[in-house]
Design an enzyme around this catalytic site. Structure first.
Site, short mmCIF file in Angstrom:
data_model
loop_
_atom_site.label_atom_id
_atom_site.label_comp_id
_atom_site.label_asym_id
_atom_site.label_seq_id
_atom_site.Cartn_x
_atom_site.Cartn_y
_atom_site.Cartn_z
N PRO A 389 0.83 -1.23 0.00
CA PRO A 389 0.00 0.00 0.00
C PRO A 389 0.86 1.26 0.00
O PRO A 389 1.94 1.30 0.58
CB PRO A 389 -0.80 -0.12 1.31
CG PRO A 389 -0.74 -1.57 1.68
CD PRO A 389 0.56 -2.07 1.18
N GLY A 390 0.33 2.28 -0.66
CA GLY A 390 0.95 3.60 -0.60
C GLY A 390 2.09 3.84 -1.55
O GLY A 390 2.78 4.86 -1.43
N VAL A 391 2.32 2.93 -2.52
CA VAL A 391 3.44 3.13 -3.45
C VAL A 391 3.01 3.83 -4.73
O VAL A 391 3.83 4.05 -5.62
CB VAL A 391 4.14 1.79 -3.78
CG1 VAL A 391 4.78 1.20 -2.55
CG2 VAL A 391 3.16 0.81 -4.40
N THR A 394 -2.63 3.23 -7.63
CA THR A 394 -3.89 3.80 -8.11
C THR A 394 -3.67 5.13 -8.80
O THR A 394 -4.22 5.40 -9.88
CB THR A 394 -4.88 3.97 -6.94
OG1 THR A 394 -5.04 2.70 -6.28
CG2 THR A 394 -6.23 4.45 -7.43
N SER A 711 10.78 -19.06 4.40
CA SER A 711 12.02 -18.30 4.19
C SER A 711 12.88 -18.16 5.44
O SER A 711 14.03 -17.73 5.35
CB SER A 711 11.69 -16.91 3.63
OG SER A 711 10.92 -16.17 4.55
N LYS A 754 12.87 -7.27 0.96
CA LYS A 754 13.74 -7.71 2.06
C LYS A 754 15.05 -6.93 2.06
O LYS A 754 15.60 -6.61 3.12
CB LYS A 754 14.00 -9.21 1.93
CG LYS A 754 12.76 -10.07 2.20
CD LYS A 754 13.02 -11.54 1.96
CE LYS A 754 11.76 -12.37 2.24
NZ LYS A 754 11.98 -13.81 1.97
#
Length: 815
Positions: A389-391, A394, A711, A754
């Site tokens: 979210p927030g990158v 949209t 992982s 990561k």
């Protein structure tokens, strides 16, 4: 020519001269029965009628032979013979053209009509049969004999009931026939003679000539009465059905006439009031339809549905449904496209101005524009932007629309569970509407917009309301969406020119078939430098504008932005950062409005006063002086995170305990790591009995947060090795990788996120699978600055590379 007058019936007889009322008294019947049939009779052929004994009928005489015959015998004894001719089209019939049975007739009266024709009133007497032809000129004469038995039938209960039924049915027919006066029923009731009643009704039955001749030829009165009853029953049934049809037609016609008059009055009233009548609505639709660029099939559907609307009453419930459907048809942008802006440099500038970074997406859009510019016609790609979210997933859709010069629309799919939201509902249902895809295209009036399908990973699968993901398969398939079927429209709409851009936080919840139809572009989180650049280029100017603050009134230094990012946000995107910037600006706005002295620059003290104490501590690896603690790297929907695996040993029976809200896969990784360590004790210089006497406890902090995935396998193995050997873990290292029972290190996903998490935590060395090298090579070098990578193939390799030979201070002594 001799014929009966059209529509001769009860009304004709009763409306005639009273001299000819056809009711026989008992005396008349006795006299008629006692009369003998002459041996020789002149024969008058009749067309379309049969004369019955006792019945009076008018006939029009037109043929020369017939006129001469009537006039000759009217002057004499007035007795003639009448027989129906078999073929009405024969003008001059011979004996062979006549039926064999006829009726002796008495000429009651001869009338000369105003039009020059001659009409004779005749009454039937007795039946006769032809024996021999005597002459043909000047008219027919034949030798005859009486036909049938003139004896009276002895009335019994059965015969009386039969005659009563005949009389009742005939009266019912008179009452139900609008063309027969009610006085005819009175006449029927007053006929005393059974034979005359049967003859009278037979003469007036609405049957063809053959049936009447058949009645005449029946000698037995009972048999004749039964046949008359059968024919009356049939006529009554036909009359009832006819009356029902006429009543219904009259009712419908009256309603239509009433509705027409009311509609005309309503139209006049609406015109007087200056309102719009439904006629104007229809005309407006026709005008709109004339300008449409739709296909022939759609035009035919529109015309057919418009004609259906014409036949509807405006007050009918279906009228509003029909008008809404037609309004939707003419309101859609059929084959209406905006022109793409093919200036690649201009498009690149817009994308760069609106978003920092995101090179992969920008490169794909420029490639699409270049191909369209070359080919002039290309189906729009279906992109899926995946990232935390927030990158800017949209907002990127708006930038793409602006760069292409297209219109923009967005549809949120989060929580969508009804297939009808996408495909619409059939228009026969009350409140039916088209799907949101069609509604959006109608709203923006373009068939080639940029259409953002937000949160596609949160669409519900199969449920009681259908399967929305299956509906998306058609919408997002370039080979199918050129003929998209909406249940409400019931005609195909072309979506192939629409550029669909889906956004998602993860691909894990998206149906594989749906995933296969989209071109997936990953948008990863931002590093510190990118967040600072985005804040300076976009977030700060945007919030200053929205709060009405001048640039000179509030100033953000690089150090202040860095502190805000590190101490008050923990995210891959910049949404929380924008909220904090807005909060800082609002505090300044309050001071400006209060006319207090405001200094533009903001220091750390001001920041802490506005945002409060630091909410997050910078993630740092633990001190390597503690054995059995190793830093791992994890992926979440919020981006990358570091996590710590802690191993503690205690005296016991060799039991393994796992805590920290771990999932099944993570628990299995811990078991694998421990079993591999037990199998390779010699390589590590450990006593095999050590595992029998010491319990192992593995814990991953932040127990309130669920954790799962493979992982952390290599991290758990390294922590276990450190705990049992009491060797130090190298400083500032982190690792990620799945392990196997054979000792292999397998690749994992989320490498970019990561790596960003490792940089935030100040990690220097990263251990990962050799097969993840290709993922590292795809990451921009700027993101990897200061990081050193160690690629592993075997688990045992991590022991020498991640652990020091030196033991920790005060190592545990195992006995």
């Amino acid at each position: 020519m001799t014929k009966d007058i059209d529509n001769i019936g009860f009304s004709d007889i009763l409306n005639g001269d009273t001299e000819f009322i056809p009711l026989l008294s008992s005396e008349d019947e006795e006299v008629m029965n006692s009369e003998k049939v002459p041996d020789i009779l002149p024969i008058l052929p009749l067309r379309n009628t049969v004369l019955f004994p006792g019945v009076v009928i008018p006939i029009t005489v037109g043929r020369d032979k017939s006129i001469k015959l009537i006039k000759d015998y009217y002057k004499g004894d007035k007795i003639i013979g009448v027989i129906a001719q078999k073929d009405v089209n024969i003008e001059d019939p011979d004996f062979v053209d006549l039926y064999n049975i006829g009726t002796v007739a008495f000429i009651l009266k001869l009338l000369q009509m105003p039009d020059g024709s001659t009409t004779a009133i005749i009454q039937g007497k007795k039946r006769f049969s032809l024996l021999e032809e005597l002459q043909t000129d000047p008219y027919l004469k034949a030798k005859v004999e009486q036909y049938g038995d003139a004896k009276q039938v002895q009335p019994d209960a059965r015969f009386s009931a039969l005659i009563s039924s005949v009389k009742d049915l005939s009266i019912q027919i008179i009452q139900k026939s609008p063309n027969i006066p009610s006085e005819a029923a009175f006449a029927v009731k007053n006929i005393e003679s059974h034979a005359f009643l049967v003859n009278f009704i037979s003469s007036n039955l609405n049957i063809d000539l053959i049936e009447k001749q058949k009645l005449l030829e029946i000698s037995d009165l009972v048999e004749r009465a039964n046949l008359v009853l059968k024919l009356l029953t049939q006529e009554l049934q036909v009359l009832d059905l006819k009356n029902q049809i006429q009543d219904k037609v009259k009712m419908d016609f009256d309603k239509q006439q009433r509705d027409f008059l009311l509609n005309q009055q309503l139209k006049i009233i609406q015109e007087e009031l200056g309102g719009s009548s439904h006629f104007q609505e229809v005309n407006e639709m026709k005008e709109k339809a004339a300008k449409k660029k739709w296909s022939k099939e759609v035009e035919e559907v529109f015309i057919r549905e418009l004609e259906k609307l014409h036949r509807m009453h405006p007050a009918a419930a279906e009228y509003s449904l029909q008008i809404n459907y037609l309004d939707m048809l003419v309101g859609l942008p059929w084959n209406e496209y905006t022109d793409d802006d093919f200036d690649l440099d201009h498009a690149q500038k817009i994308l760069d101005d609106d978003h920092f970074g995101l090179e992969k997406v920008k490169e794909r859009i420029i490639e699409y524009l270049a191909v369209v510019k070359l080919k002039k016609n290309l189906k729009s790609p279906i992109l899926c932007l995946v990232g935390p979210p927030g990158v800017g997933k949209t907002s990127l859709g708006k930038s793409i629309a602006r760069a292409l010069g297209r219109k923009y629309t967005r549809m949120s799919l989060g929580g969508l569970r009804d297939e009808g939201e996408l495909r619409g509902h059939r228009k026969t249902y009350i409140g039916a509407m088209p799907g949101r895809i069609i509604q959006s295209l109608k709203k923006i009036q373009s068939s080639n917009p940029v259409f953002v399908l937000d949160e596609i990973d949160k669409v519900m699968g199969m449920n009681i309301n259908g399967d929305p993901q299956a509906a998306l398969l058609e919408i997002l398939d370039p080979e199918q969406n050129n003929a998209f079927h909406d249940n409400y429209l019931e005609v195909e709409f072309d979506l192939s020119r629409v550029m669909f851009i889906a956004t998602a936080n993860t691909m894990a919840t998206i149906h594989p078939a749906l995933r296969d139809r989209m071109e997936v572009i990953e948008i990863n989180g931002y590093i510190m430098e990118e967040k600072m650049e985005i804040a300076k280029r976009h977030l700060i100017p945007k919030q200053l504008f929205e709060h009405g603050v001048k640039k000179s009134q509030v100033k953000f230094t690089d150090s202040l932005l860095k502190k805000t990012i590190e101490d008050y946000t923990r995210e891959s995107g910049v949404r929380t950062l924008e909220k904090n910037i807005a909060k800082v600006i609002r505090s300044k706005v309050r001071s400006i409005v209060s006319k207090q002295k405001v200094k533009p620059a903001i220091d750390d003290k001001d920041l802490q006063k506005i945002l409060g104490p630091a909410q997050f501590k910078r993630e740092k690896a633990f001190n390597h002086e503690v054995p059995g603690v190793v830093t791992g790297l994890a992926w979440t929907s919020e981006g990358g995170e570091i996590l710590f695996v802690e191993v503690s040993l205690s005296k016991g029976k060799g039991e393994l305990r796992l805590t920290g809200n771990l999932g099944d896969v993570m628990k299995e990784s811990a078991t694998l790591a421990l079993e591999y360590l037990k199998a390779h004790t010699e390589m590590l210089g450990l006593n095999a009995n050590l595992f029998k006497n010491w319990n192992v406890h593995i814990h991953v902090p932040e127990g309130a947060t669920p954790k799962d995935g493979p992982s952390a396998g290599i991290t758990m193995f390294t922590a276990l090795a450190s705990a049992f050997t009491q060797r130090k873990v190298k400083e500032n290292i982190a690792m990620t990788g799945e392990i196997t029972l054979r000792g292999k290190v397998l690749p994992v996903g989320g490498i970019r996120e990561k790596m960003l998490a490792a940089k935030r935590a100040g990690i220097k060395d990263i251990f990962l699978s050799k097969e993840n090298k290709k993922d590292i090579e795809e990451i921009k070098p700027d993101y990897l600055e200061g990081l050193k990578f160690h690629y592993l193939d075997e688990m045992i390799e991590v022991i020498d590379q991640a652990l020091l030979t030196e033991q920790v201070k005060n190592p545990r002594i195992f006995s």
